[in-house]
Design a protein around this motif. Structure first.
Motif, PDB file in Angstrom:
ATOM      1  N   ARG A   1       0.601  -1.165  -0.016  1.00 16.06           N
ATOM      2  CA  ARG A   1      -0.178  -0.034   0.116  1.00 16.06           C
ATOM      3  C   ARG A   1       0.877   1.224   0.002  1.00 16.06           C
TER       4      ARG A   1
ATOM      5  N   GLN B   1       6.802  -0.183   2.982  1.00 14.98           N
ATOM      6  CA  GLN B   1       5.834  -1.517   3.761  1.00 14.98           C
ATOM      7  C   GLN B   1       6.814  -2.769   3.895  1.00 14.98           C
TER       8      GLN B   1
ATOM      9  N   LYS C   1       1.673   4.312   6.768  1.00 21.08           N
ATOM     10  CA  LYS C   1       0.344   4.035   6.256  1.00 21.08           C
ATOM     11  C   LYS C   1      -0.859   5.170   6.510  1.00 21.08           C
ATOM     12  N   LYS C   2      -0.818   6.076   7.386  1.00 21.74           N
ATOM     13  CA  LYS C   2      -1.730   7.212   7.369  1.00 21.74           C
ATOM     14  C   LYS C   2      -1.526   8.152   6.518  1.00 21.74           C
TER      15      LYS C   2
ATOM     16  N   SER D   1      -2.974   6.797   3.101  1.00 23.02           N
ATOM     17  CA  SER D   1      -4.425   6.750   3.240  1.00 23.02           C
ATOM     18  C   SER D   1      -4.814   8.404   2.831  1.00 23.02           C
TER      19      SER D   1
ATOM     20  N   LYS E   1      -4.885   8.958  -1.242  1.00 19.95           N
ATOM     21  CA  LYS E   1      -5.862   8.271  -1.769  1.00 19.95           C
ATOM     22  C   LYS E   1      -7.081   9.269  -2.081  1.00 19.95           C
TER      23      LYS E   1
END
Length: 278
Positions: A212, A216, A271-272, A275, A278
């Protein structure tokens, strides 16, 4: 040629032709040790993987990767050796003879890792390469090298486990083996580590196509290894690596806890951010 006989105890006895050899072969005074061979095999395979993927995906020349490999090998050696000496500084730094006696053997993986990462980041920045895509590829490369290196540890007898009555206990019999005690079935912690690392390698390849965010794979590698290493430490028998709390928390377990905490924080942060994009 000296032979490091390793006997799987008690249900899998080894025949003479199945003995483990710490030395592959000798020509005069020149000897190829199995541990060194496995490290070189891992480094060669890792180099070819890294150079192929970065050339294919990022257009980076192999010559640049060769320079990177030299820096990584040098920094990993210094870091791994320094952390090894720091496990018992009173002994090793008391005389040059003590340091020299263990110069070619005895390395701490976390020392190699913590020294190599800043050098790698600096090199990537100086070459203006994308940092995290390369760190993902480097995680896979590290698994290849480290996994084969742990198999080399098994042949040498280092990084051994505590005595055990389990059916897969391994008995080292050759006096040159680094395993202690000899003639006693021990947990094959070297093979536990190899299985852990190659399992992580499979997981990284599974995530590779579906990750993602960049970085990662690197974070997954660090978290899973640190977690697995902390568990394997419970049955490690080479107590010279030292303890923060005697018999309870080893140096490596302490480092693992810190590494896990920091890496999970970075993972969630990245990861935040991914997000939000997107």
């Amino acid at each position: 040629m000296s032979i490091n006989c390793v006997r799987i105890f008690p249900y899998f006895p080894l025949t003479e032709t199945e003995e483990m050899h710490p030395e592959l072969f000798s020509i005069g005074d020149f000897t190829i040790h199995t541990y060194g061979f496995m490290i070189m095999l891992g480094a060669t395979l890792g180099f070819f993987y890294m150079s192929y993927t970065v050339k294919k995906d990022l257009g980076i020349d192999r010559d640049k990767i060769q320079n990177l490999a030299i820096l990584v090998i040098f920094s990993a050696f210094i870091g791994g050796k320094l952390f090894f000496y720091l496990e018992d500084p009173g002994y090793y730094f008391s005389s040059w003879a003590n340091m020299k006696r263990n110069f070619r053997t005895g390395f701490v993986f976390y020392g190699s890792l913590l020294f190599a990462i800043p050098i790698i980041v600096w090199y990537f920045r100086s070459e203006k390469w994308p940092l995290w895509p390369l760190m993902d590829r480097l995680a896979i490369t590290a698994c290849i090298i480290h996994g084969l290196g742990r198999i080399g540890c098994f042949f040498a007898g280092c990084c051994h486990g505590i005595p055990t009555d389990l059916p897969w206990g391994v008995t080292f019999t050759d006096p040159v083996s680094q395993a202690e005690p000899l003639h006693t079935p021990l947990h094959p912690t070297q093979l536990y580590s190899a299985v852990l690392i190659f399992t992580i390698l499979i997981i990284l390849f599974m995530f590779k196509r579906h990750k993602r965010f960049e970085g990662q794979l690197f974070f997954i590698y660090i978290i899973l290894y640190a977690f697995g290493r902390g568990i394997i430490e419970i049955v490690r028998g080479d107590e010279e690596r030292g303890y923060i709390i005697d018999g309870v928390l080893s140096h490596s377990q302490f480092i693992s806890l810190g590494v896990i905490a920091v890496t999970i924080w970075m993972y969630l942060r990245f990861k935040k951010k991914a997000s939000f994009k997107k």
